[in-house]
Motif scaffolding. Structure first.
Motif, PDB file in Angstrom:
ATOM      1  N   ALA A  56       2.642   8.156   3.438  1.00 29.61           N
ATOM      2  CA  ALA A  56       1.741   7.096   3.341  1.00 29.61           C
ATOM      3  C   ALA A  56       1.897   6.053   2.131  1.00 29.61           C
ATOM      4  O   ALA A  56       1.019   5.434   1.656  1.00 29.61           O
ATOM      5  CB  ALA A  56       0.292   7.666   3.360  1.00 29.61           C
ATOM      6  N   SER A  57       2.974   6.207   1.643  1.00 20.68           N
ATOM      7  CA  SER A  57       3.102   5.419   0.351  1.00 20.68           C
ATOM      8  C   SER A  57       4.727   5.121   0.220  1.00 20.68           C
ATOM      9  O   SER A  57       5.328   5.895   0.825  1.00 20.68           O
ATOM     10  CB  SER A  57       2.518   5.813  -0.809  1.00 20.68           C
ATOM     11  OG  SER A  57       3.004   7.277  -1.263  1.00 20.68           O
ATOM     12  N   LYS A  81       4.473   4.407  -7.891  1.00 18.22           N
ATOM     13  CA  LYS A  81       3.803   4.504  -6.320  1.00 18.22           C
ATOM     14  C   LYS A  81       2.991   3.241  -5.927  1.00 18.22           C
ATOM     15  O   LYS A  81       2.513   2.652  -6.661  1.00 18.22           O
ATOM     16  CB  LYS A  81       2.551   5.627  -6.303  1.00 18.22           C
ATOM     17  CG  LYS A  81       1.970   5.902  -5.034  1.00 18.22           C
ATOM     18  CD  LYS A  81       1.329   7.156  -4.994  1.00 18.22           C
ATOM     19  CE  LYS A  81       0.980   7.824  -3.707  1.00 18.22           C
ATOM     20  NZ  LYS A  81       0.278   8.915  -3.610  1.00 18.22           N
ATOM     21  N   ALA A  82       3.583   2.606  -4.634  1.00 22.65           N
ATOM     22  CA  ALA A  82       3.227   1.686  -4.028  1.00 22.65           C
ATOM     23  C   ALA A  82       2.797   1.780  -2.895  1.00 22.65           C
ATOM     24  O   ALA A  82       3.164   2.634  -2.169  1.00 22.65           O
ATOM     25  CB  ALA A  82       4.292   0.384  -4.167  1.00 22.65           C
ATOM     26  N   MET A  83       2.041   0.801  -2.148  1.00 24.30           N
ATOM     27  CA  MET A  83       1.717   0.855  -0.609  1.00 24.30           C
ATOM     28  C   MET A  83       2.935   0.321   0.034  1.00 24.30           C
ATOM     29  O   MET A  83       3.679  -0.523  -0.720  1.00 24.30           O
ATOM     30  CB  MET A  83       0.533   0.107  -0.398  1.00 24.30           C
ATOM     31  CG  MET A  83      -0.814   0.874  -0.532  1.00 24.30           C
ATOM     32  SD  MET A  83      -1.187   1.893   0.672  1.00 24.30           S
ATOM     33  CE  MET A  83      -1.624   0.782   2.000  1.00 24.30           C
ATOM     34  N   PRO A  84       3.011   0.584   1.144  1.00 26.35           N
ATOM     35  CA  PRO A  84       4.121  -0.104   1.962  1.00 26.35           C
ATOM     36  C   PRO A  84       3.671  -1.761   2.162  1.00 26.35           C
ATOM     37  O   PRO A  84       2.619  -2.068   2.091  1.00 26.35           O
ATOM     38  CB  PRO A  84       3.929   0.304   3.458  1.00 26.35           C
ATOM     39  CG  PRO A  84       3.220   1.759   3.380  1.00 26.35           C
ATOM     40  CD  PRO A  84       2.508   1.741   2.007  1.00 26.35           C
ATOM     41  N   GLU A  85       4.694  -2.551   1.992  1.00 19.59           N
ATOM     42  CA  GLU A  85       4.556  -3.980   1.659  1.00 19.59           C
ATOM     43  C   GLU A  85       4.110  -4.655   3.099  1.00 19.59           C
ATOM     44  O   GLU A  85       3.747  -5.660   2.847  1.00 19.59           O
ATOM     45  CB  GLU A  85       5.531  -4.494   1.173  1.00 19.59           C
ATOM     46  CG  GLU A  85       5.459  -4.093  -0.387  1.00 19.59           C
ATOM     47  CD  GLU A  85       6.637  -4.854  -1.424  1.00 19.59           C
ATOM     48  OE1 GLU A  85       7.534  -5.489  -0.876  1.00 19.59           O
ATOM     49  OE2 GLU A  85       6.680  -4.480  -2.578  1.00 19.59           O
ATOM     50  N   LYS A  90       1.398  -0.602   6.621  1.00 20.52           N
ATOM     51  CA  LYS A  90       0.251  -1.245   5.741  1.00 20.52           C
ATOM     52  C   LYS A  90      -0.901  -1.457   6.342  1.00 20.52           C
ATOM     53  O   LYS A  90      -1.860  -1.487   5.878  1.00 20.52           O
ATOM     54  CB  LYS A  90       0.991  -2.553   5.115  1.00 20.52           C
ATOM     55  CG  LYS A  90       0.084  -3.255   4.161  1.00 20.52           C
ATOM     56  CD  LYS A  90       0.649  -4.510   3.788  1.00 20.52           C
ATOM     57  CE  LYS A  90      -0.268  -5.234   2.726  1.00 20.52           C
ATOM     58  NZ  LYS A  90       0.173  -6.603   2.277  1.00 20.52           N
ATOM     59  N   GLN A  91      -0.834  -2.032   7.549  1.00 15.64           N
ATOM     60  CA  GLN A  91      -2.368  -2.562   8.496  1.00 15.64           C
ATOM     61  C   GLN A  91      -2.924  -1.268   8.427  1.00 15.64           C
ATOM     62  O   GLN A  91      -4.218  -1.219   8.384  1.00 15.64           O
ATOM     63  CB  GLN A  91      -1.744  -3.093   9.630  1.00 15.64           C
ATOM     64  CG  GLN A  91      -2.976  -3.054  10.599  1.00 15.64           C
ATOM     65  CD  GLN A  91      -2.558  -3.278  12.284  1.00 15.64           C
ATOM     66  OE1 GLN A  91      -1.411  -3.538  12.431  1.00 15.64           O
ATOM     67  NE2 GLN A  91      -3.662  -2.827  12.970  1.00 15.64           N
ATOM     68  N   LYS A  92      -2.390   0.187   8.863  1.00 12.86           N
ATOM     69  CA  LYS A  92      -3.194   1.224   9.145  1.00 12.86           C
ATOM     70  C   LYS A  92      -3.615   1.658   7.913  1.00 12.86           C
ATOM     71  O   LYS A  92      -4.900   2.415   7.948  1.00 12.86           O
ATOM     72  CB  LYS A  92      -2.261   2.294  10.065  1.00 12.86           C
ATOM     73  CG  LYS A  92      -2.003   1.902  11.383  1.00 12.86           C
ATOM     74  CD  LYS A  92      -3.242   1.722  12.313  1.00 12.86           C
ATOM     75  CE  LYS A  92      -3.053   1.217  13.690  1.00 12.86           C
ATOM     76  NZ  LYS A  92      -4.208   1.248  14.560  1.00 12.86           N
ATOM     77  N   LEU A  93      -3.025   1.669   6.955  1.00 16.63           N
ATOM     78  CA  LEU A  93      -3.331   2.342   5.667  1.00 16.63           C
ATOM     79  C   LEU A  93      -4.361   1.483   4.982  1.00 16.63           C
ATOM     80  O   LEU A  93      -5.367   1.916   4.156  1.00 16.63           O
ATOM     81  CB  LEU A  93      -2.187   2.624   4.854  1.00 16.63           C
ATOM     82  CG  LEU A  93      -1.130   3.908   5.329  1.00 16.63           C
ATOM     83  CD1 LEU A  93       0.001   3.837   4.565  1.00 16.63           C
ATOM     84  CD2 LEU A  93      -1.687   5.056   5.294  1.00 16.63           C
ATOM     85  N   SER A  94      -4.177   0.153   4.984  1.00 11.94           N
ATOM     86  CA  SER A  94      -5.217  -0.703   4.498  1.00 11.94           C
ATOM     87  C   SER A  94      -6.695  -0.379   5.223  1.00 11.94           C
ATOM     88  O   SER A  94      -7.514  -0.505   4.288  1.00 11.94           O
ATOM     89  CB  SER A  94      -4.863  -1.899   4.897  1.00 11.94           C
ATOM     90  OG  SER A  94      -3.815  -2.439   4.068  1.00 11.94           O
ATOM     91  N   GLU A  95      -6.676  -0.037   6.449  1.00 10.31           N
ATOM     92  CA  GLU A  95      -7.990   0.379   7.117  1.00 10.31           C
ATOM     93  C   GLU A  95      -8.665   1.551   6.363  1.00 10.31           C
ATOM     94  O   GLU A  95      -9.862   1.608   6.333  1.00 10.31           O
ATOM     95  CB  GLU A  95      -7.618   0.428   8.575  1.00 10.31           C
ATOM     96  CG  GLU A  95      -7.273  -0.707   9.179  1.00 10.31           C
ATOM     97  CD  GLU A  95      -7.269  -0.358  10.794  1.00 10.31           C
ATOM     98  OE1 GLU A  95      -8.089   0.196  11.362  1.00 10.31           O
ATOM     99  OE2 GLU A  95      -6.305  -0.760  11.454  1.00 10.31           O
ATOM    100  N   ALA A 376      10.997  10.654  11.182  1.00 10.01           N
ATOM    101  CA  ALA A 376      10.028  10.881  10.314  1.00 10.01           C
ATOM    102  C   ALA A 376       9.653  10.038   9.474  1.00 10.01           C
ATOM    103  O   ALA A 376       9.815   9.641   8.200  1.00 10.01           O
ATOM    104  CB  ALA A 376      10.304  12.210   9.420  1.00 10.01           C
ATOM    105  N   ASP A 377       8.597   9.080   9.764  1.00  7.33           N
ATOM    106  CA  ASP A 377       7.795   8.102   9.052  1.00  7.33           C
ATOM    107  C   ASP A 377       6.693   7.724   9.796  1.00  7.33           C
ATOM    108  O   ASP A 377       6.270   8.158  10.762  1.00  7.33           O
ATOM    109  CB  ASP A 377       8.591   6.804   9.054  1.00  7.33           C
ATOM    110  CG  ASP A 377       9.118   6.230  10.142  1.00  7.33           C
ATOM    111  OD1 ASP A 377       8.421   6.296  11.228  1.00  7.33           O
ATOM    112  OD2 ASP A 377      10.451   5.823  10.364  1.00  7.33           O
ATOM    113  N   ILE A 378       5.760   7.052   9.107  1.00  8.06           N
ATOM    114  CA  ILE A 378       4.241   6.655   9.326  1.00  8.06           C
ATOM    115  C   ILE A 378       4.392   5.963  10.841  1.00  8.06           C
ATOM    116  O   ILE A 378       3.143   6.191  11.642  1.00  8.06           O
ATOM    117  CB  ILE A 378       3.454   6.112   8.324  1.00  8.06           C
ATOM    118  CG1 ILE A 378       1.964   6.364   8.898  1.00  8.06           C
ATOM    119  CG2 ILE A 378       3.870   4.568   8.317  1.00  8.06           C
ATOM    120  CD1 ILE A 378       0.820   6.026   7.691  1.00  8.06           C
ATOM    121  N   GLU A 379       5.400   5.082  11.001  1.00 12.18           N
ATOM    122  CA  GLU A 379       5.302   4.392  12.435  1.00 12.18           C
ATOM    123  C   GLU A 379       5.262   5.243  13.462  1.00 12.18           C
ATOM    124  O   GLU A 379       4.687   5.206  14.462  1.00 12.18           O
ATOM    125  CB  GLU A 379       6.370   3.411  12.407  1.00 12.18           C
ATOM    126  CG  GLU A 379       6.028   2.069  11.689  1.00 12.18           C
ATOM    127  CD  GLU A 379       6.391   2.171  10.365  1.00 12.18           C
ATOM    128  OE1 GLU A 379       7.023   3.375   9.731  1.00 12.18           O
ATOM    129  OE2 GLU A 379       6.217   1.138   9.369  1.00 12.18           O
TER     130      GLU A 379
END
Length: 424
Positions: A56-57, A81-85, A90-95, A376-379
């Motif tokens: 998630a980051s 530590k950063a958010m996916p750009e 990014k869309q899903k985590l921003s929610e 293995a990734d968030i997508e």
């Protein structure tokens, strides 16, 4: 220093931000070390973890060489530590608003929890120290605890008794200090509403359903005796998310309500070991899904995703009691004045919220022990394309996971946890 050492090594194959450079760290370190003459000589940026460790980051490990005002030269490592750009992640985590939640927790809550524990003589690290919370760049910079000897345990092996008890003690400290914090500031945690399961967004619901469906399909391919459970899961499916959400709901003022981590698994823990290889300390990371809810979430999520099989099969009641006694002890030391449940009352709360053991085992555990990290990734976790489905089939086909879930399914069934629990 030579010209070579003064080169800024942010170029790399990791696609790190170009501004994560000598000038940026000079600004951060001058403030953190209260040294306006500090001079950064070089910066080297690398991805901190391989695929399958963090979802998630985006996390970088940054080696910084710098000179202080007394001309001393240091080489230190930091975690950024950063958010996916961009994109789907990014869309899903921003929610979830998870990055802002974590920045707020580190900046506004954790210092108060540390202060409360220090007031009763506990000066252990508990959480990593922050150098800066940068809301403009939308990043956090932490000390790199590897320099203090902290390392991540092996998620494929799981945590043994000593690791597990250290973690439960840390959990009890966090929960107890948050109880005291709310006693003195009743509304301070009210805004932390989005746990790993939340009514605030359905962004992760596709993952919950997809893992559930993949497990159901996998069980359907097993011997005939297991088809009973596949049918149970098909009937449970329409109620699965609602029953998970109800775990987070605060249904009675008699129930404990604390700041929970809600993503408390082995990869969000770092352990320190003595000379004999025995774990002696633990630090908790990653507060993106922190929320104000029942401690049962952290207990179930940690126990069912991160302990060794022998502990998962034999020690749940024992370790719940172990956690409770430590929680009660810290609450007493902190002079918490409100009503605190007896062990029996806490066990009743646990029973009401035990469905989270099912969620943790069906959705989170296969991710936690997945060994094939190609997808293995968030997508892949949240998507519905061919790659995402292949990833889920790989997780459910994991022989170790199948062994665990074959042990747990009859237990969950006997407790009534594979049925619709109540009317709503």
């Amino acid at each position: 220093m030579s010209d070579e050492r003064e080169q800024i090594s942010t170029e790399a194959l990791d696609g790190s931000p170009k501004w994560l450079d000598r000038e940026y760290f000079e600004k951060v370190l001058r403030k953190a070390r209260d040294d306006t003459n500090l001079s950064v000589q070089s910066v080297e940026v690398k991805l901190a973890f391989p695929k399958g460790v963090n979802y998630a980051s985006v996390i970088y490990r940054v080696r910084v060489d710098f000179r202080t005002k007394d001309q001393s030269i240091f080489s230190r490592s930091y975690i950024v530590k950063a958010m996916p750009e961009e994109g789907f992640a990014k869309q899903k985590l921003s929610e979830y608003n998870c990055h802002e939640t974590e920045m707020n927790v580190y900046q506004l809550i954790i210092p108060k929890l540390k202060q409360l524990m220090e007031s009763i003589g506990d000066h252990s690290d508990l959480f990593p120290a922050t150098l800066t919370i940068d809301r403009i760049k939308n990043i956090m910079v932490f000390e790199d605890l590897s320099s203090k000897g902290y390392i991540m345990a092996d998620r494929f092996v799981g945590l043994g008794e000593v690791h597990t008890k250290l973690t439960l003690e840390l959990m009890a400290k966090m929960h107890a200090s948050s109880l005291k914090l709310v006693e003195t500031n009743p509304t301070i945690l009210e805004k932390y509403k989005n746990g790993i399961m939340t009514r605030g967004t359905d962004a992760f619901y596709p993952m919950f359903y997809s893992n559930f469906d993949a497990l159901t399909e996998e069980i359907s391919t097993w011997d005939q005796e297991w088809h009973y459970f596949a049918n149970k899961l098909r009937k449970l499916r329409p109620h699965f998310i609602e029953q998970g959400l109800r775990v987070f709901d605060h249904q009675s003022d008699e129930d404990l309500r604390v700041l929970i981590h809600s993503d408390l698994w082995i990869n969000n823990l770092l352990f320190k070991y003595d000379a004999n290889g025995k774990p002696v300390d633990v630090v908790l990371l990653d507060f993106q899904f922190c929320c104000y809810s029942t401690p049962i979430v952290d207990l179930c999520y940690f126990f069912f995703t991160s302990t060794q099989d022998v502990i998962r099969q034999n020690c749940f009641d024992e370790l719940v009691q172990y956690y409770y006694y430590h929680l009660a002890n810290y609450v007493r030391k902190l002079n918490y004045a409100k009503k605190f449940p007896t062990l029996h009352e806490f066990q009743r709360q646990l029973l009401k919220k035990l469905f989270f053991a099912v969620y943790s085992s069906f959705v989170a555990l296969p991710v936690a022990i997945n060994e094939d990290t190609a997808d293995a990734d968030i997508e892949a976790l949240l998507g519905n394309d061919e790659r995402a489905w292949r990833f889920r089939k790989t997780m459910m086909g994991n022989k170790r996971y199948q062994k665990i879930i074959k042990y747990l399914l009859p237990i969950f069934d006997r407790k009534g946890l594979l049925d619709k629990l109540d009317s709503y």
